[in-house]
Scaffold this motif. Sequence first.
Motif, PDB file in Angstrom:
ATOM      1  N   HIS A   1       0.834  -1.203   0.000  1.00  0.00           N
ATOM      2  CA  HIS A   1       0.000   0.000   0.000  1.00  0.00           C
ATOM      3  C   HIS A   1       0.870   1.256   0.000  1.00  0.00           C
ATOM      4  CE1 HIS A   1      -2.758   2.419   3.002  1.00  0.00           C
ATOM      5  NE2 HIS A   1      -2.577   3.059   1.879  1.00  0.00           N
TER       6      HIS A   1
ATOM      7  N   VAL B   1      -8.795   1.704  -1.757  1.00  0.00           N
ATOM      8  CA  VAL B   1      -9.116   1.114  -0.458  1.00  0.00           C
ATOM      9  C   VAL B   1      -9.889  -0.181  -0.642  1.00  0.00           C
ATOM     10  CG1 VAL B   1     -10.392   1.449   1.700  1.00  0.00           C
ATOM     11  CG2 VAL B   1      -9.051   3.321   0.760  1.00  0.00           C
ATOM     12  N   VAL B   2     -10.880  -0.157  -1.532  1.00  0.00           N
ATOM     13  CA  VAL B   2     -11.666  -1.368  -1.789  1.00  0.00           C
ATOM     14  C   VAL B   2     -10.765  -2.458  -2.366  1.00  0.00           C
ATOM     15  CG1 VAL B   2     -13.543  -2.351  -3.178  1.00  0.00           C
ATOM     16  CG2 VAL B   2     -13.855  -0.156  -1.998  1.00  0.00           C
TER      17      VAL B   2
ATOM     18  N   ILE C   1      -8.954  -4.114   0.398  1.00  0.00           N
ATOM     19  CA  ILE C   1      -9.868  -4.996   1.139  1.00  0.00           C
ATOM     20  C   ILE C   1     -10.061  -6.299   0.376  1.00  0.00           C
ATOM     21  CG2 ILE C   1     -12.276  -5.274   1.904  1.00  0.00           C
ATOM     22  CD1 ILE C   1     -12.234  -2.189   2.444  1.00  0.00           C
ATOM     23  N   GLU C   2     -10.325  -6.198  -0.929  1.00  0.00           N
ATOM     24  CA  GLU C   2     -10.546  -7.400  -1.750  1.00  0.00           C
ATOM     25  C   GLU C   2      -9.322  -8.311  -1.730  1.00  0.00           C
ATOM     26  OE1 GLU C   2     -13.584  -5.385  -5.017  1.00  0.00           O
ATOM     27  OE2 GLU C   2     -11.466  -5.609  -5.526  1.00  0.00           O
TER      28      GLU C   2
ATOM     29  N   GLN D   1      -7.006  -8.543   0.578  1.00  0.00           N
ATOM     30  CA  GLN D   1      -6.889  -9.186   1.882  1.00  0.00           C
ATOM     31  C   GLN D   1      -7.933 -10.284   2.065  1.00  0.00           C
ATOM     32  OE1 GLN D   1      -5.666  -6.436   5.254  1.00  0.00           O
ATOM     33  NE2 GLN D   1      -6.145  -4.961   3.637  1.00  0.00           N
ATOM     34  N   GLU D   2      -9.135 -10.060   1.555  1.00  0.00           N
ATOM     35  CA  GLU D   2     -10.175 -11.090   1.628  1.00  0.00           C
ATOM     36  C   GLU D   2      -9.803 -12.316   0.798  1.00  0.00           C
ATOM     37  OE1 GLU D   2     -14.087  -8.276   2.463  1.00  0.00           O
ATOM     38  OE2 GLU D   2     -13.675  -8.905   0.403  1.00  0.00           O
TER      39      GLU D   2
ATOM     40  N   TYR E   1      -0.879  -7.952   3.942  1.00  0.00           N
ATOM     41  CA  TYR E   1      -0.885  -6.502   3.755  1.00  0.00           C
ATOM     42  C   TYR E   1       0.404  -5.907   4.287  1.00  0.00           C
ATOM     43  CZ  TYR E   1      -2.083  -1.635   4.823  1.00  0.00           C
ATOM     44  OH  TYR E   1      -2.075  -0.269   4.920  1.00  0.00           O
TER      45      TYR E   1
END
Length: 143
Positions: A29, A127-128, A131-132, A134-135, A140
């Motif tokens: 990131h 940001v999304v 999240i995706e 990491q899911e 991260y």
Amino acid sequence: MKRLVLAMALTIVPVLGWAEGLTHKVAIHVDQNDPQVMNMALNNVANVISYYESVGDTVEVEVVAYGPGLNMFVEGKSPVEDRISTMSLELDNLSFAACGNTHRAMSAKAGKDVPLMSEATVVPSGVVRLIELQENGYAYVRP
């Protein structure tokens, strides 16, 4: 007794197979317009890939930039443009995601489309995207 030994062997064999050639996934990131942070992120990429290759594993790495960090991917302005181009050519397991929300805001502020490097893929939201990833099992990292 022979059946017990055979059952134990059949249980252990698949586990031993998994121990070799693991695949790792890493999301890095960047949200700062700081050449030092951008270079650290790319150093992380190089070090992670080098390490996992040295132990016989594979790794997929995606660098996600948004906010001020999107400058990392702005064509002709990025302080790490040459490095990204080189790494992108050398590493098939590396990708770059640019935040579409930030890109739209940056272009609106500039009054024209801000060109991004061809190596970066625009995603709807940085940001999304994190999240995706990491899911989907990505580790991260924030330099």
